[in-house]
Design an enzyme around this catalytic site. Structure first.
Site, PDB file in Angstrom:
ATOM      1  N   CYS A  11       1.222  -1.145  -0.028  1.00  0.00           N
ATOM      2  CA  CYS A  11       0.065   0.148  -0.122  1.00  0.00           C
ATOM      3  C   CYS A  11       0.894   1.199   0.041  1.00  0.00           C
ATOM      4  O   CYS A  11       1.290   1.523   0.868  1.00  0.00           O
ATOM      5  CB  CYS A  11      -1.078   0.299   1.562  1.00  0.00           C
ATOM      6  SG  CYS A  11      -2.154   1.226   1.271  1.00  0.00           S
ATOM      7  N   ASP A  12       0.775   1.868  -0.594  1.00  0.00           N
ATOM      8  CA  ASP A  12       1.313   3.093  -1.349  1.00  0.00           C
ATOM      9  C   ASP A  12       1.467   4.007   0.431  1.00  0.00           C
ATOM     10  O   ASP A  12       2.579   4.816   0.587  1.00  0.00           O
ATOM     11  CB  ASP A  12       1.174   3.736  -2.785  1.00  0.00           C
ATOM     12  CG  ASP A  12       2.016   3.840  -3.495  1.00  0.00           C
ATOM     13  OD1 ASP A  12       2.957   2.517  -3.589  1.00  0.00           O
ATOM     14  OD2 ASP A  12       1.470   3.300  -4.482  1.00  0.00           O
TER      15      ASP A  12
END
Length: 113
Positions: A11-12
């Site tokens: 997840c960025d």
């Protein structure tokens, strides 16, 4: 202060949150919500703290749900829906002592001690 950041490894937003916390000298332990988190014990506390804000309604998983499942995202069946679909949990979820914060917003950043 102990901080625990729950999210997904790819997840960025979670990566950004960890990087920014580290840059500010604020340590946070990372826990993957799919592989490592004890969701049956965590979800009741998170739901009590933030309610439906815990649901990521802009996720691919949300868009793929049936209307019946989307209706479960409110009320007593929310916990079951999130247990069955952990990627529906808005990320990151950050525990800071007694507080539960969701998402990586300016408000969240200001509330992290």
């Amino acid at each position: 202060m102990t901080r625990t950041l729950y999210g997904l490894k790819n997840c960025d937003t979670c990566k950004k949150a960890l990087k920014e916390l580290e840059a500010e000298g604020k340590r946070a332990d990372f826990v993957d919500i799919r592989a490592e988190a004890d969701l049956p014990s965590k979800l009741p506390r998170w739901i009590a703290a933030v309610g439906e804000k815990l649901v990521n309604r802009s996720s691919t998983t949300w868009r793929g749900l049936s209307d019946a499942d989307k209706a479960r995202a409110s009320g007593v069946t929310l916990e079951g829906l999130l247990l069955g679909n952990p990627t529906l949990i808005k990320r990151p979820v950050i525990e800071t002592g007694d507080e539960v914060l969701v998402g990586w917003s300016a408000e969240t950043k200001s509330r992290i001690g």
